[in-house]
Design an enzyme around this catalytic site. Structure first.
Site, PDB file in Angstrom:
ATOM      1  N   ASP A   3      80.181  27.763 -52.626  1.00  0.00           N
ATOM      2  CA  ASP A   3      79.081  28.541 -52.674  1.00  0.00           C
ATOM      3  C   ASP A   3      78.370  28.909 -54.046  1.00  0.00           C
ATOM      4  OD1 ASP A   3      78.732  28.338 -49.853  1.00  0.00           O
ATOM      5  OD2 ASP A   3      79.305  30.221 -49.293  1.00  0.00           O
ATOM      6  N   CYS A  29      68.113  19.112 -30.665  1.00  0.00           N
ATOM      7  CA  CYS A  29      67.869  20.326 -30.152  1.00  0.00           C
ATOM      8  C   CYS A  29      66.777  20.232 -29.141  1.00  0.00           C
ATOM      9  CB  CYS A  29      67.061  20.882 -31.434  1.00  0.00           C
ATOM     10  SG  CYS A  29      68.157  21.711 -32.588  1.00  0.00           S
TER      11      CYS A  29
END
Length: 248
Positions: free
Chosen positions: A11, A65
């Site tokens: 990150d 989805c």
């Protein structure tokens, strides 16, 4: 080859893991913008190795989805302006973990009792029915972190915070921002017995903590009790952001 540079980061560099993972066939970016896997649902971590080696490409994954909007509809701050788009400025995960400034007043009630992140949009994903418990022990929650009382968390010093959350993602948020979040949860609790916990932090060294303590007390105390605290503490406040909390 030996001598080549290897850089490891977590990150801390602008690597777009999610679209790369979709192109690698691991899943697809769902309407909540996170990766969804047929095998793991929305509960997974992504890791990547960048290499100059000549490796056969995988087939990109298709979107599955469909017409589902569960993740969009459950968001407590309506942080999705449209499917597949996230306004991070409204996202409770960003506001509680990444934001170094005060949590905007319009999102504090939506925070509820969360003190680190949100994950509602991940938890509601129907593909999670295929998820399984991680076998890696380092992924398991430590028992001393489960359902800790807000009063206990609010009283953590910097050293106690570091010791308690050592080896967890919570540690990188830092004590001040974490206690800010805890005070927001205290303000949302409706539990007047927690008012002394917030009052004890009005003199804290962090303006973030002091400011949120003011907000919590304004939510828990009646007008007269809050006015007495304001007359005592507001004149001492030197930070502009924390001072605004008394005036608001």
């Amino acid at each position: 080859e030996s001598g080549e540079e290897v850089k490891v980061f977590v990150d801390t560099a602008p690597l777009m893991e999610k679209p790369l993972a979709q192109r690698a066939g691991l899943g697809w970016q769902g309407k909540h913008t996170n990766l969804v896997s047929r095998d793991h649902g929305s509960w997974l971590f992504l890791g990547a190795i960048l290499s100059a080696a000549d490796i056969e490409a995988d087939q990109p994954h298709d979107d599955h989805c469909g017409s589902c909007r569960a993740c969009l509809d459950i968001c407590p701050t309506n942080a999705f302006p449209a499917p597949y788009q996230l306004d991070a400025r409204k996202c409770l995960a960003y506001l509680t973990i990444e934001a170094k400034t005060q949590i905007p007043r319009e999102y504090r009630q939506a925070l509820g009792n969360r003190v680190f992140g949100c994950d509602d949009c991940l938890a509601v994903c129907p593909w999670n029915k295929f998820a399984a418990q991680a076998r890696e022990q380092r992924m398991a929650m430590r028992e001393n972190l489960r359902l800790a009382p807000l009063s206990e968390l609010a009283a953590l010093t910097d050293a106690e915070f570091r010791e308690r959350f050592s080896g967890t993602p919570v540690k990188r948020t830092g004590r001040d921002r974490f206690v800010r979040n805890v005070l927001c949860a205290i303000g949302n609790s409706g539990d007047r017995t927690l008012a002394p916990v917030a009052e004890a932090l009005l003199g804290d060294s962090s303006p973030l903590v002091r400011g949120m303590a003011v907000w919590a007390l304004a939510r828990l105390l009646d007008g007269d009790a809050f006015a007495r605290l304001k007359s005592r503490w507001a004149p001492r406040e030197q930070d502009a952001s924390a001072a605004k909390e008394w005036d608001a």
